[in-house]
Design an enzyme around this catalytic site. Structure first.
Site, PDB file in Angstrom:
ATOM      1  N   ASP A  19       0.850  -1.203   0.000  1.00  0.00           N
ATOM      2  CA  ASP A  19       0.000   0.000   0.000  1.00  0.00           C
ATOM      3  C   ASP A  19       0.878   1.242   0.000  1.00  0.00           C
ATOM      4  O   ASP A  19       0.734   2.121  -0.848  1.00  0.00           O
ATOM      5  CB  ASP A  19      -0.928  -0.005   1.228  1.00  0.00           C
ATOM      6  CG  ASP A  19      -1.690  -1.311   1.346  1.00  0.00           C
ATOM      7  OD1 ASP A  19      -2.475  -1.598   0.443  1.00  0.00           O
ATOM      8  OD2 ASP A  19      -1.469  -2.054   2.318  1.00  0.00           O
ATOM      9  N   GLY A 278       2.207  -9.720  -4.215  1.00  0.00           N
ATOM     10  CA  GLY A 278       1.382  -8.521  -4.024  1.00  0.00           C
ATOM     11  C   GLY A 278       1.135  -7.778  -5.318  1.00  0.00           C
ATOM     12  O   GLY A 278       0.710  -8.355  -6.326  1.00  0.00           O
ATOM     13  N   GLU A 279       1.415  -6.477  -5.308  1.00  0.00           N
ATOM     14  CA  GLU A 279       1.176  -5.673  -6.508  1.00  0.00           C
ATOM     15  C   GLU A 279       2.433  -4.944  -6.987  1.00  0.00           C
ATOM     16  O   GLU A 279       2.820  -5.035  -8.150  1.00  0.00           O
ATOM     17  CB  GLU A 279       0.037  -4.668  -6.250  1.00  0.00           C
ATOM     18  CG  GLU A 279      -0.251  -3.816  -7.471  1.00  0.00           C
ATOM     19  CD  GLU A 279      -1.515  -2.971  -7.363  1.00  0.00           C
ATOM     20  OE1 GLU A 279      -2.495  -3.433  -6.760  1.00  0.00           O
ATOM     21  OE2 GLU A 279      -1.498  -1.847  -7.895  1.00  0.00           O
TER      22      GLU A 279
HETATM   23  O1  TRH Z   1       4.339  -6.235   0.659  1.00  0.00           O
HETATM   24  P1  TRH Z   1       3.248  -6.708  -0.214  1.00  0.00           P
HETATM   25  O2  TRH Z   1       2.724  -8.034   0.086  1.00  0.00           O
HETATM   26  O3  TRH Z   1       2.128  -5.663  -0.149  1.00  0.00           O
HETATM   27  C1  TRH Z   1       0.776  -5.689  -0.433  1.00  0.00           C
HETATM   28  C2  TRH Z   1      -0.021  -5.412   0.802  1.00  0.00           C
HETATM   29  O4  TRH Z   1      -0.110  -6.573   1.578  1.00  0.00           O
HETATM   30  C3  TRH Z   1      -1.367  -4.891   0.461  1.00  0.00           C
HETATM   31  O5  TRH Z   1      -2.233  -4.810   1.562  1.00  0.00           O
HETATM   32  C4  TRH Z   1      -1.991  -5.637  -0.663  1.00  0.00           C
HETATM   33  O6  TRH Z   1      -3.060  -4.851  -1.055  1.00  0.00           O
HETATM   34  C5  TRH Z   1      -1.033  -5.766  -1.807  1.00  0.00           C
HETATM   35  O7  TRH Z   1       0.189  -6.381  -1.392  1.00  0.00           O
HETATM   36  C6  TRH Z   1      -1.619  -6.527  -2.963  1.00  0.00           C
HETATM   37  O8  TRH Z   1       3.735  -6.718  -1.757  1.00  0.00           O
HETATM   38  P2  TRH Z   1       4.066  -5.570  -2.821  1.00  0.00           P
HETATM   39  O9  TRH Z   1       2.813  -4.961  -3.345  1.00  0.00           O
HETATM   40  O10 TRH Z   1       4.958  -6.166  -3.800  1.00  0.00           O
HETATM   41  O11 TRH Z   1       4.853  -4.465  -2.031  1.00  0.00           O
HETATM   42  C7  TRH Z   1       6.164  -4.617  -1.590  1.00  0.00           C
HETATM   43  C8  TRH Z   1       6.882  -3.279  -1.612  1.00  0.00           C
HETATM   44  O12 TRH Z   1       8.116  -3.386  -0.901  1.00  0.00           O
HETATM   45  C9  TRH Z   1       7.234  -2.826  -3.013  1.00  0.00           C
HETATM   46  O13 TRH Z   1       7.095  -1.417  -3.104  1.00  0.00           O
HETATM   47  C10 TRH Z   1       8.697  -3.208  -3.154  1.00  0.00           C
HETATM   48  C11 TRH Z   1       9.172  -2.987  -1.758  1.00  0.00           C
HETATM   49  N1  TRH Z   1      10.371  -3.726  -1.355  1.00  0.00           N
HETATM   50  C12 TRH Z   1      11.471  -2.984  -0.952  1.00  0.00           C
HETATM   51  O14 TRH Z   1      11.446  -1.740  -0.973  1.00  0.00           O
HETATM   52  N2  TRH Z   1      12.568  -3.659  -0.531  1.00  0.00           N
HETATM   53  C13 TRH Z   1      12.650  -5.022  -0.520  1.00  0.00           C
HETATM   54  O15 TRH Z   1      13.697  -5.580  -0.138  1.00  0.00           O
HETATM   55  C14 TRH Z   1      11.500  -5.761  -0.956  1.00  0.00           C
HETATM   56  C15 TRH Z   1      11.561  -7.257  -0.957  1.00  0.00           C
HETATM   57  C16 TRH Z   1      10.384  -5.078  -1.349  1.00  0.00           C
END
Ligand code: TRH
Length: 397
Positions: A19, A278-279
């Site tokens: 998010d 996630g997204e």
């Molecule tokens: O973390 P996520 O699972 O996030 C979400 C939320 O759970 C949310 O509620 C839900 O609606 C959504 O998924 C579908 O996965 P996501 O979306 O990939 O987000 C991870 C973020 O973290 C992304 O911006 C990349 C960042 N990231 C880093 O900055 N450093 C890292 O080392 C990693 C692994 C990720």
């Protein structure tokens, strides 16, 4: 006066980092590339700090990379028309403060109010993108804005310089080697199949690790700290802390620090295969132009399996169809493969996927180029907001 000058983005962290990851990316891009005065209201600074170490968790109002970040603590607070931005975005249908909504009514002209929705490849998205929704009591209209994979949606978030940065990095072997070496990857591991792993804890990690461990290809799996900790600890036989590593058979697992958001892109660019979730990480993997496997965020009644299949229909079935990509994706997500005659073994699933890697890589490059044709979400969103504002102006004449 030019429109828009200011924009308020409201973000509630449901869980994890997606998010705030999406909102922070969008906020920075709108400020940096479109010179808009952006304020990001976010309720969870701790999660925010994980992806952006500059965040001060004790501050109610701070400037980070040109964006004003406000700690959104509650629904109270008095707002007047002067406090309202030209564009107001609620992310994932969050309830923005009632006082803020009331003050929108007093604005002349009224702000463009958008609900930025989640990403899905399902067909219905095109029909709902840009639809209006009237407020039940107040003279205000909100519009839905859907990201997506076609020109009839808002497209995907992508910064203007991303493609050039990626190409530069991927064509500079020594930059990639230095990046990986700093993470502890040894010279011998450089020539192995490098895989990044970001997934939810319920993924069948032990089964995949088993297939890798007993396979013929050397695999180096790079996992940011905090990801699927129990399964990683199980393989390591010790704490899953940054710097920990273990080799069993053909598989080496290394725990990396959790990256600041821009550095995570470099990890995706440097690896041969990325597991994302996630997204936001899913979209970044698509821009990386490398094969990826998506672990979708679980929803009630297995609704996420419908979404996963909708994506695979577009992605894996395009260009003649790559069955091994669909099979691995479905099994990784615990989604039964309706076409399979008998349960596939993980060794078999992996071996088929690996045999198709060249074709899957070519598909990721094609897909990445195809997605660029839909423009980028931030620019599409602004275009839409400008059109709404000019329609409203015409109606008021
Ligand atoms: O973390 P996520 O699972 O996030 C979400 C939320 O759970 C949310 O509620 C839900 O609606 C959504 O998924 C579908 O996965 P996501 O979306 O990939 O987000 C991870 C973020 O973290 C992304 O911006 C990349 C960042 N990231 C880093 O900055 N450093 C890292 O080392 C990693 C692994 C990720």
């Amino acid at each position: 006066m030019t429109f828009p000058q200011s924009l308020h983005l409201f973000c509630r962290v449901v869980d994890n980092y997606g998010d705030i990851g999406i909102c922070w990316r969008l906020a920075r891009q709108l400020q940096r590339e479109h010179a808009i005065d952006v304020t990001l209201f976010v309720d969870d600074l701790l999660s925010f700090r994980r992806i952006c170490p500059d965040v001060n968790i004790d501050s109610d109002r701070q400037e980070i990379s040109g964006v004003t970040v406000r700690h959104w603590r509650d629904q109270n607070g008095a707002f007047s028309a002067e406090d309202i931005a030209d564009i107001v975005i609620e992310f994932f249908a969050v309830d923005i403060p009632p006082g803020y909504i009331a003050a929108m009514v007093d604005c002349d002209p009224r702000p463009v109010w958008l609900n930025l929705e989640g990403l899905s490849a399902e067909e219905w998205v095109e029909g709902c993108h840009a639809l209006p929704s009237s407020h039940p009591r107040l003279p205000l209209t909100k519009h839905f804005f859907f990201p997506g994979f076609t020109s009839k949606t808002g497209g995907l978030l992508r910064e203007a310089a991303l493609e050039e940065e990626r190409r530069k990095f991927q064509s500079d072997r020594s930059a990639m080697t230095t990046f990986l070496a700093q993470l502890g990857v040894t010279p011998a591991e450089m020539s192995s199949l490098k895989v990044s792993l970001f997934c939810y804890p319920h993924a069948p990690i032990a089964k995949l690790f088993d297939a890798w461990q007993h396979g013929e290809t050397a695999v180096t799996c790079l996992v940011p700290e905090g990801v699927a900790t129990d399964a990683i600890r199980g393989f390591l036989g010790g704490e899953a802390k940054t710097g920990a590593a273990q080799t069993r058979g053909a598989l080496t697992v290394r725990v990396l620090p959790f990256f600041a958001q821009p550095d995570y892109d470099k990890l995706l660019w440097a690896c041969d295969l990325n597991f994302v979730r996630g997204e936001d990480s899913w979209v970044r993997a698509q821009w990386a132009g490398k094969p990826f496997i998506w672990h979708i965020y679980p929803q009630d009644e297995n609704l996420h399996h419908v979404k996963l299949r909708a994506f695979l229909q577009r992605y894996a079935k395009g260009a003649g169809g790559i069955a091994s990509l669909s099979t691995l994706s479905l099994h990784w997500n615990g989604a039964p493969d309706g076409n399979a005659e008998e349960p596939a073994s993980w060794a078999g699933i992996w071996s088929s996927f690996q045999s198709d890697m060249a074709e899957i890589t070519a598909r990721s490059v094609d897909w990445q180029q195809q997605m660029q044709e839909n423009g980028d979400l931030a620019a599409n969103l602004l275009k839409f907001a400008v059109a709404l504002r000019s329609d409203a102006a015409k109606k008021s004449v």
